[in-house]
Design a protein around this motif. Structure first.
Motif, short mmCIF file in Angstrom:
data_model
loop_
_atom_site.label_atom_id
_atom_site.label_comp_id
_atom_site.label_asym_id
_atom_site.label_seq_id
_atom_site.Cartn_x
_atom_site.Cartn_y
_atom_site.Cartn_z
N ASN A 39 23.24 69.54 56.90
CA ASN A 39 22.67 71.21 57.11
C ASN A 39 23.24 71.71 59.40
O ASN A 39 22.84 69.83 60.01
CB ASN A 39 21.14 70.65 58.15
CG ASN A 39 20.61 71.08 56.22
OD1 ASN A 39 21.01 71.64 55.37
ND2 ASN A 39 20.13 70.32 56.50
N VAL A 40 23.34 72.55 59.59
CA VAL A 40 23.84 72.45 60.77
C VAL A 40 22.65 73.04 62.00
O VAL A 40 22.37 73.82 61.47
CB VAL A 40 24.88 73.45 61.29
CG1 VAL A 40 25.86 73.82 62.28
CG2 VAL A 40 26.39 73.06 60.46
N ARG A 41 22.26 72.03 62.78
CA ARG A 41 20.99 72.74 63.16
C ARG A 41 20.99 73.65 64.66
O ARG A 41 21.94 72.79 65.18
CB ARG A 41 19.72 72.03 63.39
CG ARG A 41 19.53 71.55 61.96
CD ARG A 41 19.02 69.85 62.47
NE ARG A 41 18.01 69.28 60.87
CZ ARG A 41 17.25 70.27 59.89
NH1 ARG A 41 16.69 71.49 60.45
NH2 ARG A 41 17.14 68.91 58.79
N PRO A 49 15.49 74.11 63.65
CA PRO A 49 15.98 74.80 63.02
C PRO A 49 17.35 74.97 62.24
O PRO A 49 18.71 74.70 63.16
CB PRO A 49 16.06 76.60 63.12
CG PRO A 49 15.08 76.37 64.26
CD PRO A 49 14.81 75.02 65.13
N ILE A 50 17.53 75.12 60.97
CA ILE A 50 19.15 74.73 60.44
C ILE A 50 20.10 76.73 60.83
O ILE A 50 19.13 77.59 60.44
CB ILE A 50 18.83 74.91 58.56
CG1 ILE A 50 18.07 72.97 58.34
CG2 ILE A 50 19.53 74.91 58.02
CD1 ILE A 50 18.02 72.69 56.97
N VAL A 51 21.07 76.56 61.11
CA VAL A 51 21.37 77.90 60.84
C VAL A 51 22.49 78.35 60.80
O VAL A 51 22.73 79.17 60.36
CB VAL A 51 21.97 78.02 62.34
CG1 VAL A 51 21.17 77.85 63.92
CG2 VAL A 51 23.02 76.83 62.94
N VAL A 79 24.90 68.86 64.48
CA VAL A 79 25.21 67.65 62.88
C VAL A 79 25.38 66.20 63.39
O VAL A 79 25.05 66.04 64.24
CB VAL A 79 26.43 68.13 62.53
CG1 VAL A 79 26.79 69.33 61.53
CG2 VAL A 79 27.95 67.56 63.18
N SER A 80 24.28 66.42 61.91
CA SER A 80 23.77 64.85 62.81
C SER A 80 25.23 63.06 62.18
O SER A 80 25.76 63.90 61.29
CB SER A 80 22.75 64.06 61.37
OG SER A 80 22.69 62.61 61.11
#
Length: 93
Positions: A39-41, A49-51, A79-80
């Motif tokens: 997930n890119v936030r 929010p995830i973009v 990203v994490s």
């Protein structure tokens, strides 16, 4: 002529042996995704929010900036760190 070459040589030496204006001395920061889907936030946190998403083994340009365990990819794209690895040619930390 010798004066011009001397100045050019001095500028080359001052720039660490890299010609002035060359990208060879530029920092490289790239990541490879290690999760199945990443997930890119929009911000550095799991509540942001995830973009977008990225698949495993995707490679992306990144920034040297890390906050709350998240690496910045670009404007409103984080990203994490847990699910990415720096590429072998990266010079960022």
């Amino acid at each position: 002529m010798i004066g011009v070459l001397g100045v050019a040589g001095a500028m080359y030496a001052v720039n660490g042996g890299v010609p002035m204006g060359s990208d060879k001395g530029a920092d490289i920061c790239k990541i490879t995704v290690t999760a199945d889907i990443l997930n890119v936030r929009s911000g550095p946190g799991d509540m942001q929010p995830i973009v977008s998403t990225m698949p495993r083994d995707a490679v992306a340009d990144a920034q040297d900036r890390v906050e709350n365990g998240y690496r910045m990819l670009g404007d409103r794209r984080w990203v994490s760190q847990e699910f990415v690895a720096l590429t072998s040619d990266s010079t960022c930390r």
